[in-house]
Design a protein around this motif. Structure first.
Motif, PDB file in Angstrom:
ATOM      1  N   LEU A 120     -12.858  44.083 -94.955  1.00 53.54           N
ATOM      2  CA  LEU A 120     -11.853  43.226 -94.323  1.00 53.54           C
ATOM      3  C   LEU A 120     -12.211  41.755 -94.498  1.00 53.54           C
ATOM      4  O   LEU A 120     -11.353  40.916 -94.813  1.00 53.54           O
ATOM      5  CB  LEU A 120     -11.728  43.573 -92.839  1.00 53.54           C
ATOM      6  N   LEU A 121     -13.512  41.439 -94.297  1.00 50.19           N
ATOM      7  CA  LEU A 121     -13.951  40.055 -94.483  1.00 50.19           C
ATOM      8  C   LEU A 121     -13.753  39.607 -95.924  1.00 50.19           C
ATOM      9  O   LEU A 121     -13.352  38.466 -96.193  1.00 50.19           O
ATOM     10  CB  LEU A 121     -15.425  39.908 -94.077  1.00 50.19           C
ATOM     11  N   SER A 122     -14.049  40.517 -96.857  1.00 51.76           N
ATOM     12  CA  SER A 122     -13.868  40.196 -98.260  1.00 51.76           C
ATOM     13  C   SER A 122     -12.402  39.922 -98.575  1.00 51.76           C
ATOM     14  O   SER A 122     -12.067  38.970 -99.285  1.00 51.76           O
ATOM     15  CB  SER A 122     -14.389  41.331 -99.130  1.00 51.76           C
ATOM     16  N   GLY A 123     -11.515  40.761 -98.022  1.00 49.25           N
ATOM     17  CA  GLY A 123     -10.082  40.537 -98.228  1.00 49.25           C
ATOM     18  C   GLY A 123      -9.620  39.233 -97.605  1.00 49.25           C
ATOM     19  O   GLY A 123      -8.800  38.506 -98.179  1.00 49.25           O
ATOM     20  N   THR A 124     -10.157  38.927 -96.410  1.00 50.52           N
ATOM     21  CA  THR A 124      -9.795  37.673 -95.748  1.00 50.52           C
ATOM     22  C   THR A 124     -10.258  36.466 -96.560  1.00 50.52           C
ATOM     23  O   THR A 124      -9.543  35.469 -96.691  1.00 50.52           O
ATOM     24  CB  THR A 124     -10.411  37.622 -94.339  1.00 50.52           C
TER      25      THR A 124
END
Length: 209
Positions: free
Chosen positions: A112-116
């Motif tokens: 999720l952090l990577s996508g954000t």
């Protein structure tokens, strides 16, 4: 651009509707496609923002109203896409759990952090593109103003040259007239002197004969 933007918006709405029915990896792929479509819509908005500066002010108010409507619609689609991206349970499917200490949860957080981060980078690129477009627009306006000033300067110089040519032509004509008058006066003077010399000779001749 307006017709093309409407098609892109319709495509984006269709992708958003599909995302709501998906989960897991298919949902991620659909979100990425929607993000690319959103980027395309924002690029078209940027182009429209540049083009509307060249529209006459008499019709610009109507164009501005339509442009604001487009901006509002795209902002709404952007918020909807962000909401779907933040729905972690739908995003990760059955792998999502509420246990913050599990390995799966940590992996989900990292993903999720990577996508954000990717979304933030895309947003930053979009802001940079918008800034560059605005700077390019400003440079274009300055260049047009400089060209207009140079054109006026050239026209003014040309008029001065034509006026100077007129002065030169009149001066040449005046000098030619003076030269003709001087030549005429010289001929008259020579003729008078010649007549006087002949008269003197005639008088002297008459006295001795």
């Amino acid at each position: 651009y307006e017709a093309e933007l409407k098609l892109v918006q319709a495509d984006l709405n269709q992708k958003l509707d599909q995302i709501s029915e998906l989960s897991g990896e298919p949902r991620k792929s659909a979100i990425r496609l929607a993000e690319r479509t959103l980027d395309e819509a924002n690029e078209l908005l940027g182009q429209m923002r540049i083009e509307k500066q060249n529209i006459p002010s008499a019709t610009r108010s109507k164009i501005n109203q339509r442009f604001r409507n487009f901006e509002s619609d795209i902002d709404g689609q952007k918020r909807k896409l962000k909401t779907m991206s933040d729905d972690r349970k739908a995003l990760f499917g059955n792998r999502y759990t509420d246990n913050p200490d599990s390995d799966q949860q940590l992996e989900q957080r990292q993903q999720l952090l990577s996508g954000t981060e990717r979304l933030d980078r895309s947003s930053q690129r979009l802001r940079d593109s918008q800034r560059i477009a605005n700077e390019t627009e400003g440079i274009g306006r300055d260049t047009l103003a400089d060209l207009q000033l140079q054109r006026e300067t050239i026209q003014h110089t040309r008029m001065n040259m034509l006026e100077s040519e007129g002065y030169v032509d009149r001066s040449v004509k005046t000098l030619r007239g003076m030269a003709r008058r001087m030549a005429t006066n010289r001929i008259i003077t020579v003729a008078i002197i010649t007549i006087l010399v002949l008269l003197i000779i005639a008088v002297i001749y008459s006295k001795f004969h």
